[in-house]
Scaffold this motif. Structure first.
Motif, short mmCIF file in Angstrom:
data_model
loop_
_atom_site.label_atom_id
_atom_site.label_comp_id
_atom_site.label_asym_id
_atom_site.label_seq_id
_atom_site.Cartn_x
_atom_site.Cartn_y
_atom_site.Cartn_z
N VAL A 1 -3.10 -46.61 14.08
CA VAL A 1 -3.22 -47.49 13.03
C VAL A 1 -4.60 -48.29 13.25
CG1 VAL A 1 -2.24 -49.73 11.97
CG2 VAL A 1 -0.66 -47.88 12.72
N ALA B 1 -7.37 -46.10 11.86
CA ALA B 1 -7.53 -46.20 10.37
C ALA B 1 -8.04 -47.53 9.68
CB ALA B 1 -5.94 -45.91 9.95
N LEU B 2 -7.40 -48.77 10.40
CA LEU B 2 -8.02 -50.06 10.09
C LEU B 2 -9.64 -50.39 10.22
CD1 LEU B 2 -5.16 -52.38 11.17
CD2 LEU B 2 -5.76 -52.06 8.76
N PHE C 1 -11.47 -48.03 7.66
CA PHE C 1 -11.02 -48.57 6.53
C PHE C 1 -12.12 -49.92 6.11
CE2 PHE C 1 -8.44 -49.59 2.48
CZ PHE C 1 -8.72 -51.03 2.23
N THR D 1 -0.67 -55.92 9.10
CA THR D 1 -2.22 -55.58 8.88
C THR D 1 -3.19 -56.64 9.12
OG1 THR D 1 -1.63 -54.03 6.82
CG2 THR D 1 -3.77 -54.67 6.99
N MET E 1 -3.08 -57.34 13.09
CA MET E 1 -3.98 -56.41 13.88
C MET E 1 -5.34 -56.54 13.65
SD MET E 1 -1.88 -52.71 13.61
CE MET E 1 -0.23 -52.82 13.00
#
Lengths: 106, 106, 106, 106
Positions: free
Chosen positions: B6, B9-10, B13, B63, B66
């Motif tokens: 995760v 991925a963040l 992004f 989200t 994090m």
């Protein structure tokens, strides 16, 4: 390290104290909001705050989020990844670069 | 699955969209609060809400948490576990069983 | 103009729609938080926001506060004044000038 | 009693402490959210809370809202009434009776 370790630690913590009865989805949603307010308080009057204090307040927010994910039988990491896909579609990289506004808003 | 997946991925992004400049700790704390309010809205007028809707709103809160943990260079799972130790001390299992009040409050 | 005019307008608005049943203190507290989050969203990514937009979002917060005051049978202006006296005691003018920290904190 | 009395009391309170510099619209929006979270905390684990405690926590929310209205040069009561007109249009009495859903939602 893995979220599974945290998930089990939370489960045991709650079980030891017989607190599951308080963990209705509504109460956990309220709790996430309450703790997010305490986190925000670190920045109430200015944009800079002592990192250890922020980390300590921050911890409570994902804690309640994980407890809520448990009640909904969803994996916290999976829902974050799934939402990222939705958000990527709303904000395509080539058009969203450096801007926060939605390009397809009415 | 692991939070590292995760986390990456963040990171990607945000990088793709050049959004890191907006992710000051203060802005991320505000964002966590804003999204926690949207989650709470699922339960505004009653205690029961459609689970898929709740999961979708829930996703935004961790989200932002994090992303804030990333700014503070802390591991989200580790700070949750560390806080659990502090909370366990405030609410010893043998005295806190089934009750939400603090036993050592002034 | 007086809060009494607003109080009556709110009462009539609620009565016409038969919405009093939704206005439990808990639901109104949740609503205040939800709307405060929408107000905060005006400032999510920066410190400056369009004043008309802020005014529009702002309006919902005291609206729900007044509805909650009504449920508690208290006058919103009176509780604000009463709290001001308490806060003035916590932050005496001669010591609090220009600073936000509490002088008598433990 | 009138909001003008409260408005003047707040103005004097802030002036005496030289706190106006902290009262940017962004900081006041954050403060409203933070205090709304403290109000919500009265109902964190159940729907019933001690009325005096709720009143005390409630007071801080409209306090910050009034300070923000002052910064925006708007009258708090007037913006509440103006928003009521907008909401009445979204939720016409004849169709909204007893229901919380929007009738014209997409």
């Amino acid at each position: 390290m893995t979220s599974e370790r945290v998930r089990q630690a939370l489960k045991e913590f709650v079980r030891e104290r017989n607190w599951a009865k308080f963990h209705t989805p509504a109460n956990l949603a309220k709790s996430s909001s309450i703790e997010a307010g305490e986190l925000l308080e670190c920045f109430q009057w200015n944009d800079h705050a002592d990192p250890p204090r922020v980390s300590e307040e921050l911890a409570d927010v994902p804690t309640y989020c994980m407890l809520l994910a448990e009640q909904l039988s969803v994996d916290p990491d999976e829902i974050v990844l799934a939402k990222l896909v939705v958000t990527a579609d709303k904000y395509p990289a080539e058009r969203a670069k450096g801007r926060t506004t939605k390009y397809d808003a009415p």
